[in-house]
Design a protein around this motif. Structure first.
Motif, PDB file in Angstrom:
ATOM      1  N   SER B 186       0.807  -1.234   0.000  1.00 39.25           N
ATOM      2  CA  SER B 186       0.000   0.000   0.000  1.00 39.25           C
ATOM      3  C   SER B 186       0.832   1.273   0.000  1.00 39.25           C
ATOM      4  O   SER B 186       0.403   2.289  -0.543  1.00 39.25           O
ATOM      5  CB  SER B 186      -0.901   0.033   1.245  1.00 39.25           C
ATOM      6  N   ASP B 187       2.007   1.222   0.644  1.00 34.34           N
ATOM      7  CA  ASP B 187       2.778   2.454   0.843  1.00 34.34           C
ATOM      8  C   ASP B 187       3.986   2.561  -0.080  1.00 34.34           C
ATOM      9  O   ASP B 187       4.547   3.639  -0.229  1.00 34.34           O
ATOM     10  CB  ASP B 187       3.269   2.544   2.304  1.00 34.34           C
ATOM     11  N   VAL B 188       4.416   1.442  -0.643  1.00 34.38           N
ATOM     12  CA  VAL B 188       5.667   1.468  -1.411  1.00 34.38           C
ATOM     13  C   VAL B 188       5.419   1.254  -2.908  1.00 34.38           C
ATOM     14  O   VAL B 188       5.681   2.146  -3.724  1.00 34.38           O
ATOM     15  CB  VAL B 188       6.674   0.433  -0.857  1.00 34.38           C
ATOM     16  N   LEU B 189       4.896   0.093  -3.293  1.00 36.72           N
ATOM     17  CA  LEU B 189       4.808  -0.231  -4.726  1.00 36.72           C
ATOM     18  C   LEU B 189       3.975   0.777  -5.540  1.00 36.72           C
ATOM     19  O   LEU B 189       4.426   1.232  -6.593  1.00 36.72           O
ATOM     20  CB  LEU B 189       4.297  -1.670  -4.929  1.00 36.72           C
ATOM     21  N   PRO B 190       2.765   1.166  -5.085  1.00 37.61           N
ATOM     22  CA  PRO B 190       1.993   2.128  -5.903  1.00 37.61           C
ATOM     23  C   PRO B 190       2.669   3.485  -6.015  1.00 37.61           C
ATOM     24  O   PRO B 190       2.506   4.182  -7.015  1.00 37.61           O
ATOM     25  CB  PRO B 190       0.646   2.229  -5.181  1.00 37.61           C
ATOM     26  N   VAL B 206       2.251  -8.151  10.479  1.00 36.18           N
ATOM     27  CA  VAL B 206       1.786  -7.812   9.133  1.00 36.18           C
ATOM     28  C   VAL B 206       0.403  -8.405   8.933  1.00 36.18           C
ATOM     29  O   VAL B 206       0.183  -9.603   9.144  1.00 36.18           O
ATOM     30  CB  VAL B 206       2.737  -8.360   8.045  1.00 36.18           C
ATOM     31  N   TRP B 207      -0.559  -7.550   8.548  1.00 36.05           N
ATOM     32  CA  TRP B 207      -1.899  -8.027   8.254  1.00 36.05           C
ATOM     33  C   TRP B 207      -1.828  -8.860   6.980  1.00 36.05           C
ATOM     34  O   TRP B 207      -1.239  -8.435   5.987  1.00 36.05           O
ATOM     35  CB  TRP B 207      -2.811  -6.811   8.037  1.00 36.05           C
ATOM     36  N   ALA B 208      -2.439 -10.040   7.007  1.00 35.62           N
ATOM     37  CA  ALA B 208      -2.359 -10.967   5.873  1.00 35.62           C
ATOM     38  C   ALA B 208      -2.776 -10.297   4.555  1.00 35.62           C
ATOM     39  O   ALA B 208      -2.189 -10.562   3.505  1.00 35.62           O
ATOM     40  CB  ALA B 208      -3.215 -12.196   6.150  1.00 35.62           C
ATOM     41  N   HIS B 209      -3.759  -9.370   4.616  1.00 37.97           N
ATOM     42  CA  HIS B 209      -4.244  -8.727   3.390  1.00 37.97           C
ATOM     43  C   HIS B 209      -3.206  -7.798   2.774  1.00 37.97           C
ATOM     44  O   HIS B 209      -3.364  -7.357   1.639  1.00 37.97           O
ATOM     45  CB  HIS B 209      -5.498  -7.882   3.661  1.00 37.97           C
ATOM     46  N   GLU B 210      -2.189  -7.427   3.561  1.00 39.40           N
ATOM     47  CA  GLU B 210      -1.226  -6.436   3.088  1.00 39.40           C
ATOM     48  C   GLU B 210       0.078  -7.068   2.603  1.00 39.40           C
ATOM     49  O   GLU B 210       0.995  -6.367   2.215  1.00 39.40           O
ATOM     50  CB  GLU B 210      -0.919  -5.420   4.199  1.00 39.40           C
ATOM     51  N   VAL B 211       0.166  -8.401   2.655  1.00 43.44           N
ATOM     52  CA  VAL B 211       1.395  -9.055   2.212  1.00 43.44           C
ATOM     53  C   VAL B 211       1.548  -8.861   0.703  1.00 43.44           C
ATOM     54  O   VAL B 211       0.595  -9.014  -0.047  1.00 43.44           O
ATOM     55  CB  VAL B 211       1.362 -10.553   2.571  1.00 43.44           C
ATOM     56  N   ALA B 212       2.736  -8.472   0.267  1.00 36.98           N
ATOM     57  CA  ALA B 212       2.962  -8.262  -1.161  1.00 36.98           C
ATOM     58  C   ALA B 212       4.208  -9.024  -1.584  1.00 36.98           C
ATOM     59  O   ALA B 212       5.146  -9.192  -0.805  1.00 36.98           O
ATOM     60  CB  ALA B 212       3.150  -6.782  -1.452  1.00 36.98           C
ATOM     61  N   VAL B 213       4.198  -9.479  -2.819  1.00 37.92           N
ATOM     62  CA  VAL B 213       5.380 -10.128  -3.363  1.00 37.92           C
ATOM     63  C   VAL B 213       6.229  -9.049  -4.017  1.00 37.92           C
ATOM     64  O   VAL B 213       5.727  -8.228  -4.775  1.00 37.92           O
ATOM     65  CB  VAL B 213       4.957 -11.164  -4.425  1.00 37.92           C
ATOM     66  N   HIS B 214       7.513  -8.994  -3.666  1.00 41.40           N
ATOM     67  CA  HIS B 214       8.409  -8.058  -4.359  1.00 41.40           C
ATOM     68  C   HIS B 214       9.786  -8.676  -4.410  1.00 41.40           C
ATOM     69  O   HIS B 214      10.060  -9.692  -3.786  1.00 41.40           O
ATOM     70  CB  HIS B 214       8.402  -6.679  -3.700  1.00 41.40           C
ATOM     71  N   ASP B 215      10.679  -8.067  -5.182  1.00 46.56           N
ATOM     72  CA  ASP B 215      11.942  -8.721  -5.497  1.00 46.56           C
ATOM     73  C   ASP B 215      13.046  -8.400  -4.499  1.00 46.56           C
ATOM     74  O   ASP B 215      14.208  -8.714  -4.747  1.00 46.56           O
ATOM     75  CB  ASP B 215      12.374  -8.339  -6.918  1.00 46.56           C
ATOM     76  N   GLY B 216      12.696  -7.751  -3.388  1.00 48.17           N
ATOM     77  CA  GLY B 216      13.711  -7.503  -2.371  1.00 48.17           C
ATOM     78  C   GLY B 216      14.491  -6.234  -2.613  1.00 48.17           C
ATOM     79  O   GLY B 216      15.360  -5.869  -1.820  1.00 48.17           O
ATOM     80  N   SER B 217      14.165  -5.495  -3.686  1.00 43.26           N
ATOM     81  CA  SER B 217      14.936  -4.284  -3.985  1.00 43.26           C
ATOM     82  C   SER B 217      14.316  -3.045  -3.340  1.00 43.26           C
ATOM     83  O   SER B 217      14.796  -1.934  -3.532  1.00 43.26           O
ATOM     84  CB  SER B 217      15.015  -4.081  -5.495  1.00 43.26           C
ATOM     85  N   VAL B 218      13.224  -3.211  -2.608  1.00 43.05           N
ATOM     86  CA  VAL B 218      12.552  -2.085  -1.974  1.00 43.05           C
ATOM     87  C   VAL B 218      13.402  -1.578  -0.806  1.00 43.05           C
ATOM     88  O   VAL B 218      13.831  -2.367   0.031  1.00 43.05           O
ATOM     89  CB  VAL B 218      11.165  -2.537  -1.468  1.00 43.05           C
ATOM     90  N   PRO B 219      13.654  -0.256  -0.733  1.00 39.83           N
ATOM     91  CA  PRO B 219      14.426   0.255   0.408  1.00 39.83           C
ATOM     92  C   PRO B 219      13.691   0.001   1.715  1.00 39.83           C
ATOM     93  O   PRO B 219      12.476   0.149   1.779  1.00 39.83           O
ATOM     94  CB  PRO B 219      14.525   1.764   0.151  1.00 39.83           C
ATOM     95  N   GLU B 220      14.430  -0.384   2.731  1.00 37.63           N
ATOM     96  CA  GLU B 220      13.794  -0.746   4.004  1.00 37.63           C
ATOM     97  C   GLU B 220      14.629  -0.208   5.163  1.00 37.63           C
ATOM     98  O   GLU B 220      15.855  -0.251   5.140  1.00 37.63           O
ATOM     99  CB  GLU B 220      13.698  -2.279   4.075  1.00 37.63           C
ATOM    100  N   LEU B 221      13.929   0.319   6.180  1.00 41.86           N
ATOM    101  CA  LEU B 221      14.602   0.762   7.403  1.00 41.86           C
ATOM    102  C   LEU B 221      14.150  -0.136   8.551  1.00 41.86           C
ATOM    103  O   LEU B 221      12.988  -0.543   8.603  1.00 41.86           O
ATOM    104  CB  LEU B 221      14.238   2.212   7.731  1.00 41.86           C
ATOM    105  N   ALA B 222      15.045  -0.431   9.489  1.00 42.97           N
ATOM    106  CA  ALA B 222      14.683  -1.288  10.612  1.00 42.97           C
ATOM    107  C   ALA B 222      13.764  -0.548  11.584  1.00 42.97           C
ATOM    108  O   ALA B 222      12.958  -1.155  12.277  1.00 42.97           O
ATOM    109  CB  ALA B 222      15.937  -1.767  11.334  1.00 42.97           C
ATOM    110  N   SER B 223      13.902   0.787  11.632  1.00 42.92           N
ATOM    111  CA  SER B 223      13.098   1.584  12.561  1.00 42.92           C
ATOM    112  C   SER B 223      12.916   2.974  11.970  1.00 42.92           C
ATOM    113  O   SER B 223      13.775   3.469  11.224  1.00 42.92           O
ATOM    114  CB  SER B 223      13.824   1.703  13.908  1.00 42.92           C
ATOM    115  N   ILE B 224      11.799   3.627  12.333  1.00 43.21           N
ATOM    116  CA  ILE B 224      11.561   4.983  11.838  1.00 43.21           C
ATOM    117  C   ILE B 224      12.636   5.934  12.361  1.00 43.21           C
ATOM    118  O   ILE B 224      12.862   6.999  11.789  1.00 43.21           O
ATOM    119  CB  ILE B 224      10.138   5.460  12.197  1.00 43.21           C
TER     120      ILE B 224
END
Lengths: 237, 237
Positions: B186-190, B206-224
Motif C-alpha cells: 500500500s505504501d511502497v509499490l503504488p 503484518v496483516w495478511a491482506h497487506e502481504v505483497a510479493v516483491h523482489d527484495g529491492s525495496v528500500p527498508e529501514l529497521a526503525s523509523i
C-alpha cells in the motif's frame, strides 16, 4: 448594491441535495421493522422504530454518520428488540438490508444535472458532504457530476470549525462563498456563523436528527432549479 | 549525485507506521474467538479465525477498511459460525468488541514523536492513510502530531490513481516526494509506480491482506528512527 463581495465559490451538500438518500434509509427502516416485527418483545412497529432511532443516536458520537454505522445500530437494536428470539437468520437479513442500502444506485434529484452543468463555467464548485468516505466516493463517481467539481470534501461533522478548516485548506474566502444544502442545521447555520452565505433547499423527507430551530430568516429555495437565478440576480448578496 | 531532485515532501502512513493498530485488531480477534468458541459449529479457534477472515475479505470491495467494516464482518461471521446457537448476548458481546477497538487510545510507535518533530522544520509532512474517516480524525487529533503535518488525507484505497490524485491536489511534485510506511503493497509499490520514492518501515505484525510479493529491492529501514539520516545522507536519492 451590497456590502458583500459577489459569490464566486458555490459549496454543495450531496445527500438529499444532489441525489436521493434519506428515502433509501426510510425504505431500509421499513424492511428492518418487517424482519423484527414477528419476534419483537417490544410491541408494534412504532416501538421498533424508536428502539432503532435511540440506538443510532447513542452510537453517533462513537461511529458517526453513514450506512456502516446505521448497519451496526440495526444489529444492536435487533438484539435488544428480539432478545431470546433473535436468530442467525434475522442477523443475516439485517446485515443484508445494510449491504443493499450501501450498494443502492445513485438517483439524482430532479434538475440537479442541468443546474450543476450550468453553474460550472461561472463558479468554482465544491462538494462538501458527511458520511462514509468510501460510500461517498462511490456515489460521486457514479453520479457523473465529479468532473464539474473542483474539490470534493468528505468530512465527519458539519460544524463551524470544520467549515472554517475546509475553506482555509481550499483557499476559499468566506465572503465569496455560498453553501447550498437541504439541512438548516448542517448546511446553513454553521456556514452563516463563519461569515459566509448559505441557502436552504429542502428535501421531501427530513431526518429527525437534522431538524433545527431557526427564526425563519434563512434564505430558502423551493427547488435547486432556482439556484442559478438566485445567484445571478444578486439575491445571494 | 543523483539524477533525481532532493526530497522536500515526506508522506507518512499512519496505522502501524506512526501508531500501533494491527495489534489491537489481533486482540479483538482473540476476544471474538473467546465469545464464539463455546457455540461454534465449526470446530476450533483456527476455523473461527478463518471464517472471520473470509467474511472480511468478501466484504472489502463493498465496505472497505476500518473498524466499522470489521465489526460488521465479525457479526456476519458470528451468525454463520454459531448458526442456531447464536444469542442476543453474543451479538452484544461482538458489537462491544468493535466499540472498544474504535475507542482504544492512540499509542505512538517508539521514536515517532521525536522523528516527526525533527523532520517538521526541514520537510513538508503529509499524512496519507486509509480507514474510517471519523476514526482516523480522532486518532490524529489524539496523537498530538497533527500540528506537524501540513495536510492530512484519509483515502479509501492506496492505489497509483489515488496517490496521483492526492499529490496533484496538494500540488506535490512526485520527483520530490517520498512515502514512508509499513506496507510494501500500500505504501511502497503504488508510489514507486507513479515516479516518486518510497521506503518500507516494517511493523512487528503484518496483516495478511497487506502481504505483497516483491523482489527484495525495496528500500527498508529497521526503525523509523533511521528516517532522518536516510533522508539527509541522500540514500533517498
Amino acid at each position: 448594491l451590497s456590502a458583500h463581495r459577489a459569490v464566486d465559490v458555490v459549496g454543495l451538500d450531496a445527500d438529499d441535495t444532489l441525489w436521493h438518500c434519506e428515502d433509501g434509509f426510510n425504505r431500509a427502516i421499513d424492511e428492518f421493522v418487517e424482519v423484527l416485527a414477528p419476534s419483537s418483545a417490544l410491541g408494534d412497529a412504532e416501538h421498533i422504530r424508536e428502539a432503532l432511532d435511540r440506538t443510532e443516536r447513542l452510537n453517533l458520537p462513537l461511529f458517526g454518520y453513514g450506512v456502516k454505522a446505521f448497519t451496526i445500530a440495526m444489529i444492536e437494536a435487533a438484539a435488544m428488540i428480539s432478545d431470546d428470539r433473535l436468530t442467525a437468520r434475522m442477523v443475516d437479513q439485517v446485515v443484508d438490508i445494510g449491504k443493499r442500502l450501501f450498494a443502492e444506485p445513485v438517483v439524482l434529484i430532479d434538475g440537479v444535472a442541468e443546474v450543476v452543468a450550468r453553474l460550472a463555467p461561472d463558479y468554482r464548485l465544491v462538494m462538501i458532504t458527511k458520511g462514509d468516505l468510501l460510500h461517498q466516493e462511490r456515489k460521486i463517481s457514479e453520479s457523473g457530476l465529479a468532473r464539474h467539481f473542483d474539490a470534493i470534501e468528505v468530512i465527519s461533522e458539519k460544524d463551524p470549525a470544520t467549515y472554517r478548516r475546509v475553506l482555509h485548506e481550499l483557499r476559499i474566502d468566506p465572503a465569496g462563498f455560498v453553501m447550498v444544502g437541504n439541512s438548516v442545521r448542517s448546511d446553513v447555520l454553521p456556514v452563516l456563523s463563519i461569515g459566509a452565505r448559505a441557502v436552504h433547499v429542502p428535501y421531501e423527507v427530513v431526518w429527525a436528527h437534522e431538524v433545527a430551530v431557526h427564526d425563519g430568516s434563512v434564505p430558502e429555495l423551493a427547488s435547486i432549479r432556482e439556484l442559478p437565478a438566485w445567484l445571478r440576480d444578486g439575491d445571494a448578496r
